[in-house]
Design a protein around this motif. Structure first.
Motif, PDB file in Angstrom:
ATOM      1  N   UNK A  44       0.817  -1.203   0.000  1.00 14.96           N
ATOM      2  CA  UNK A  44       0.000   0.000   0.000  1.00 14.96           C
ATOM      3  C   UNK A  44       0.856   1.261   0.000  1.00 14.96           C
ATOM      4  N   UNK A  45       1.929   1.225   0.828  1.00 17.41           N
ATOM      5  CA  UNK A  45       2.804   2.399   0.878  1.00 17.41           C
ATOM      6  C   UNK A  45       3.516   2.619  -0.451  1.00 17.41           C
ATOM      7  N   UNK A  46       3.926   1.538  -1.094  1.00 19.59           N
ATOM      8  CA  UNK A  46       4.607   1.682  -2.380  1.00 19.59           C
ATOM      9  C   UNK A  46       3.652   2.174  -3.464  1.00 19.59           C
ATOM     10  N   UNK A  47       2.430   1.768  -3.370  1.00 18.91           N
ATOM     11  CA  UNK A  47       1.462   2.280  -4.327  1.00 18.91           C
ATOM     12  C   UNK A  47       1.321   3.794  -4.189  1.00 18.91           C
ATOM     13  N   UNK A  48       1.347   4.248  -2.925  1.00 17.83           N
ATOM     14  CA  UNK A  48       1.292   5.678  -2.692  1.00 17.83           C
ATOM     15  C   UNK A  48       2.573   6.369  -3.158  1.00 17.83           C
ATOM     16  N   UNK A  49       3.722   5.645  -2.986  1.00 20.42           N
ATOM     17  CA  UNK A  49       4.999   6.239  -3.377  1.00 20.42           C
ATOM     18  C   UNK A  49       5.093   6.449  -4.883  1.00 20.42           C
ATOM     19  N   UNK A  50       4.410   5.607  -5.648  1.00 21.00           N
ATOM     20  CA  UNK A  50       4.448   5.777  -7.099  1.00 21.00           C
ATOM     21  C   UNK A  50       3.874   7.130  -7.530  1.00 21.00           C
ATOM     22  N   UNK A  51       2.957   7.619  -6.734  1.00 23.49           N
ATOM     23  CA  UNK A  51       2.366   8.906  -7.071  1.00 23.49           C
ATOM     24  C   UNK A  51       3.349  10.057  -6.880  1.00 23.49           C
ATOM     25  N   UNK A  52       4.369   9.827  -6.063  1.00 25.29           N
ATOM     26  CA  UNK A  52       5.373  10.861  -5.818  1.00 25.29           C
ATOM     27  C   UNK A  52       6.597  10.701  -6.720  1.00 25.29           C
ATOM     28  N   UNK A  53       6.564   9.741  -7.642  1.00 25.39           N
ATOM     29  CA  UNK A  53       7.729   9.469  -8.487  1.00 25.39           C
ATOM     30  C   UNK A  53       8.053  10.643  -9.402  1.00 25.39           C
ATOM     31  N   UNK A  54       7.031  11.336  -9.885  1.00 23.45           N
ATOM     32  CA  UNK A  54       7.272  12.451 -10.807  1.00 23.45           C
ATOM     33  C   UNK A  54       8.130  13.535 -10.156  1.00 23.45           C
ATOM     34  N   UNK A  55       7.809  13.834  -8.886  1.00 22.06           N
ATOM     35  CA  UNK A  55       8.599  14.851  -8.191  1.00 22.06           C
ATOM     36  C   UNK A  55      10.046  14.399  -8.014  1.00 22.06           C
ATOM     37  N   UNK A  56      10.212  13.088  -7.721  1.00 19.53           N
ATOM     38  CA  UNK A  56      11.567  12.549  -7.568  1.00 19.53           C
ATOM     39  C   UNK A  56      12.337  12.621  -8.874  1.00 19.53           C
ATOM     40  N   UNK A  57      11.664  12.268  -9.976  1.00 20.23           N
ATOM     41  CA  UNK A  57      12.322  12.320 -11.281  1.00 20.23           C
ATOM     42  C   UNK A  57      12.731  13.752 -11.641  1.00 20.23           C
ATOM     43  N   UNK A  58      11.901  14.691 -11.295  1.00 25.45           N
ATOM     44  CA  UNK A  58      12.245  16.080 -11.562  1.00 25.45           C
ATOM     45  C   UNK A  58      13.483  16.493 -10.779  1.00 25.45           C
ATOM     46  N   UNK A  59      13.545  16.049  -9.510  1.00 28.66           N
ATOM     47  CA  UNK A  59      14.717  16.352  -8.694  1.00 28.66           C
ATOM     48  C   UNK A  59      15.983  15.712  -9.283  1.00 28.66           C
ATOM     49  N   UNK A  60      15.846  14.466  -9.753  1.00 30.81           N
ATOM     50  CA  UNK A  60      16.990  13.785 -10.355  1.00 30.81           C
ATOM     51  C   UNK A  60      17.466  14.517 -11.610  1.00 30.81           C
ATOM     52  N   UNK A  61      16.532  15.073 -12.366  1.00 27.65           N
ATOM     53  CA  UNK A  61      16.924  15.839 -13.541  1.00 27.65           C
ATOM     54  C   UNK A  61      17.774  17.049 -13.150  1.00 27.65           C
ATOM     55  N   UNK A  62      17.381  17.686 -12.058  1.00 30.86           N
ATOM     56  CA  UNK A  62      18.170  18.822 -11.592  1.00 30.86           C
ATOM     57  C   UNK A  62      19.574  18.379 -11.163  1.00 30.86           C
ATOM     58  N   UNK A  63      19.628  17.237 -10.464  1.00 32.56           N
ATOM     59  CA  UNK A  63      20.937  16.722 -10.055  1.00 32.56           C
ATOM     60  C   UNK A  63      21.797  16.412 -11.269  1.00 32.56           C
ATOM     61  N   UNK A  64      21.172  15.824 -12.297  1.00 32.20           N
ATOM     62  CA  UNK A  64      21.909  15.490 -13.516  1.00 32.20           C
ATOM     63  C   UNK A  64      22.428  16.754 -14.197  1.00 32.20           C
ATOM     64  N   UNK A  65      21.611  17.793 -14.213  1.00 37.45           N
ATOM     65  CA  UNK A  65      22.064  19.038 -14.829  1.00 37.45           C
ATOM     66  C   UNK A  65      23.255  19.612 -14.079  1.00 37.45           C
ATOM     67  N   UNK A  66      23.223  19.498 -12.724  1.00 35.75           N
ATOM     68  CA  UNK A  66      24.367  19.994 -11.956  1.00 35.75           C
ATOM     69  C   UNK A  66      25.610  19.151 -12.233  1.00 35.75           C
ATOM     70  N   UNK A  67      25.408  17.823 -12.390  1.00 36.49           N
ATOM     71  CA  UNK A  67      26.543  16.961 -12.696  1.00 36.49           C
ATOM     72  C   UNK A  67      27.142  17.305 -14.062  1.00 36.49           C
ATOM     73  N   UNK A  68      26.269  17.578 -15.031  1.00 36.56           N
ATOM     74  CA  UNK A  68      26.765  17.956 -16.348  1.00 36.56           C
ATOM     75  C   UNK A  68      27.528  19.285 -16.287  1.00 36.56           C
TER      76      UNK A  68
END
Length: 629
Positions: A228-252
């Motif tokens: 149940x918790x993981x099902x809820x966590x999937x809904x927050x994946x978009x925000x996490x992916x956006x954060x990862x994109x920012x991290x990737x841009x800083x790495x680049x």
């Protein structure tokens, strides 16, 4: 509850309990049966042996007085033992004296066998010697039935009945106890089915059973909650992916910055390596055109030596950083005194500081402070920091070194009144190729590797380093913290040059660089030493046989014979067992040093060689002699 193989958990639990009971009972029954048969055999043979012993005692007088009738009467008493089939009395010479048979046609041996018993075909035969006054007067023979098979069947029937009853009781008990296991499992199965059908992860298995079944139920409920918790966590994946994109841009961005620093470093390296070449070339012109002017010659020599030292320092720093980054860098730890380290560092940087007209202040503890580390590398840390302070300080400034001890930590502070460090550079000043002044018109030289190398060396010694500055134009401070040795022993240090007595030695020089070896030979000859110069390996070995040198300075890349083979050849000469051999080569990797030491060299020097290094080796001969003896 039906399993995938078609059986039920209930049936399998009962079968498991009954099977386990059956195996245990069968093993116990076999063990008891074997024990009983062994005890039965022992009892039967002991009884028959006792009977034979009694018969021997009562028949001994009859044999003594040759009374056959009495012997037969004694044997006739055996009729009360119907299991005894036959008996006989033999004389001392083996003749049958009297016999008994429970039924006609019973076979009786014609001659007695040795005393003892044997079991044959369901019967037991016993022979017992008759002894009277220590003399054997005859032998008793008894033969009896041996009811082993009957005993086996009767005892086996009893055990079988007991086993059957035990299995029935085990089956009944197991059928009652299995409900405690199957009931929670059935509840888990029902909830799992409902979850699959309804996709409702809030369902839970009721009950609070203890033991492993309770753990299973709790784990299943926890699994539903986790899903149940993981099902809820999937809904927050978009925000996490956006954060990862920012991290990737800083790495680049960091990669682009590193690439830019690399380009800047290559350009700076080319610039800094060319800079010393101009004064060196000028010095050569002065030596060529004004060779007769001693003052001009000395000035040109000093310029060329300073510029050459600068180039060697740049190359050494680059090689050290490369070795550290590739994991090939090692430090040779030992007990080192702080003042010795400071003196070694000042010997390197003092000419540079004096050249810029700086005021140098040193503040060290009065008592000796000992460190556990590599003396050369510790001095390199201080020389890098002091050189950096002098480099980024305008002419006539102040450079200071202060050391304090707190508990088990040594704190070294190198300060200056130079250009300072911007606040945004304090965190990156120790990174590779980073320079405080990166403008084209900067007045100081450098590759941006000195501070990075200093940090790595400090960390290899278990310490830390920090940079502090009030901002541009306000100078800077570099703070190094290193662990100290609490109860030191005095370290073994080379004897200072000022305390070495003036001695002359026989010295062999072998190098195919004619200019280099001739100039070194001239300096050594001027000091009063006997010098032989050769330019290939074969000539050097022949000279060593004649000359028996105290010292041999050998190039590795010699014609006709490598320096390694030459060193082995010299070491094999009887007159050269005490010769101090020094490898003089352009190869300075750790593996090259190891090869030199394995070949028999005592020292390894990397070109270009300063004459002071040769003087230091000549001054340590007494130490080397002591080590060898």
């Amino acid at each position: 509850m039906v399993m995938r193989d078609g059986g039920t958990v209930r049936g399998k639990l009962i079968l498991m309990a009954v099977s386990t009971t059956f195996v245990a009972l069968l093993a116990a029954s076999v063990a008891m049966l074997l024990f009983d048969l062994r005890a039965f055999q022992r009892y039967w043979t002991d009884d028959l042996m006792t009977q034979a012993d009694i018969m021997a005692r009562v028949t001994a007088p009859a044999l003594t007085f040759n009374d056959e009738e009495t012997a037969r009467q004694n044997l006739a008493v055996l009729r009360v033992r119907p299991q005894i089939l036959a008996a006989a009395i033999y004389t001392s010479d083996g003749t049958r004296f009297a016999t008994y048979a429970a039924a006609p046609n019973q076979p009786i041996p014609a001659r007695p066998a040795p005393s003892g018993y044997r079991i044959e075909g369901g019967e037991v035969a016993v022979f017992r010697n008759i002894v009277e006054n220590g003399e054997m007067v005859g032998t008793v023979y008894l033969r009896s039935r041996y009811g082993l098979v009957d005993r086996l069947f009767s005892y086996g029937a009893i055990l079988g009945a007991v086993m059957l009853g035990a299995l029935l009781i085990a089956g009944l008990v197991a059928s009652r106890l299995q409900a405690a296991i199957t009931r929670p499992l059935a509840a888990v199965t029902n909830v799992a089915r409902q979850v699959m059908q309804r996709r409702d992860f809030t369902l839970r298995v009721p009950g609070n059973d203890s033991g492993e079944i309770g753990v299973l139920v709790a784990a299943f409920n926890d699994m539903l909650a986790e899903i149940g918790r993981r099902s809820h966590a999937l809904q927050e994946a978009n925000a996490t992916l956006e954060h990862e994109m920012q991290v990737r841009e800083r790495a680049e961005e960091a990669l682009r910055l590193a690439d830019r620093r690399k380009d800047e470093f290559l350009a700076t390296l080319a610039h800094e390596l060319r800079n010393p070449l101009a004064p060196i070339r000028t010095g050569l012109d002065i030596l060529r055109l004004r060779s007769g002017d001693a003052q001009a010659t000395q000035r040109a020599t000093d310029i060329m030596e300073r510029q050459l030292r600068q180039m060697v320092r740049l190359v050494d720093d680059l090689l050290d950083v490369s070795r550290i980054n590739t994991g090939k860098f090692t430090i040779k730890s030992g007990r080192v005194e702080l003042k010795a380290v400071v003196n070694d560092a000042l010997e390197v940087v003092r000419p540079y500081i004096e050249l810029h007209g700086h005021e140098l202040t040193i503040d060290l503890p009065d008592r000796p402070v000992f460190l556990n580390g590599d003396a050369t590398r510790l001095a390199q840390i201080l020389s890098n920091l002091l050189n950096n302070a002098a480099k980024y300080t305008n002419r006539g400034g102040r450079v200071g070194l202060r050391a304090t001890v707190d508990d088990r930590t040594l704190t070294l502070v190198v300060s200056d009144t130079g250009i300072g460090i911007a606040p945004d550079m304090l965190d990156t000043v120790f990174e590779m190729f980073v320079q405080v002044d990166s403008t084209l018109e900067r007045s100081v030289a450098g590759l941006g590797v000195g501070l990075s190398l200093a940090r790595k060396l400090v960390e290899l010694h278990g310490g830390s380093i920090e940079a502090h500055s009030a901002g541009l134009g306000h100078g800077s401070q570099f703070v190094v913290r290193l662990p100290i040795v609490v109860e030191p022993e005095l370290p073994a240090k080379p004897t200072p040059m000022s305390f070495i007595s003036a001695e002359t030695y026989r010295i062999l020089l072998a190098d195919d660089n004619v200019d280099f070896v001739n100039s070194i030979g001239a300096l050594l000859t001027a000091m009063g030493h006997s010098v032989v110069i050769t330019h290939n390996g074969a000539d050097a070995l022949a000279a060593a046989k004649r000359f028996c040198p105290d010292y041999a300075f050998l190039d590795i890349g010699l014609p006709q014979m490598s320096g390694y083979d030459l060193a082995r050849g010299i070491r094999d000469l009887s007159c050269c067992t005490m010769t101090v051999m020094v490898a003089v080569t352009g190869w300075g990797q750790e593996k090259d040093r190891q090869l030199a030491f394995e070949a028999g060299f005592d020292h390894h020097m990397v070109k270009p060689v300063r004459f002071e290094q040769i003087e230091e080796i000549l001054g340590n001969r007494s130490v080397i002699k002591k080590l060898r003896t």
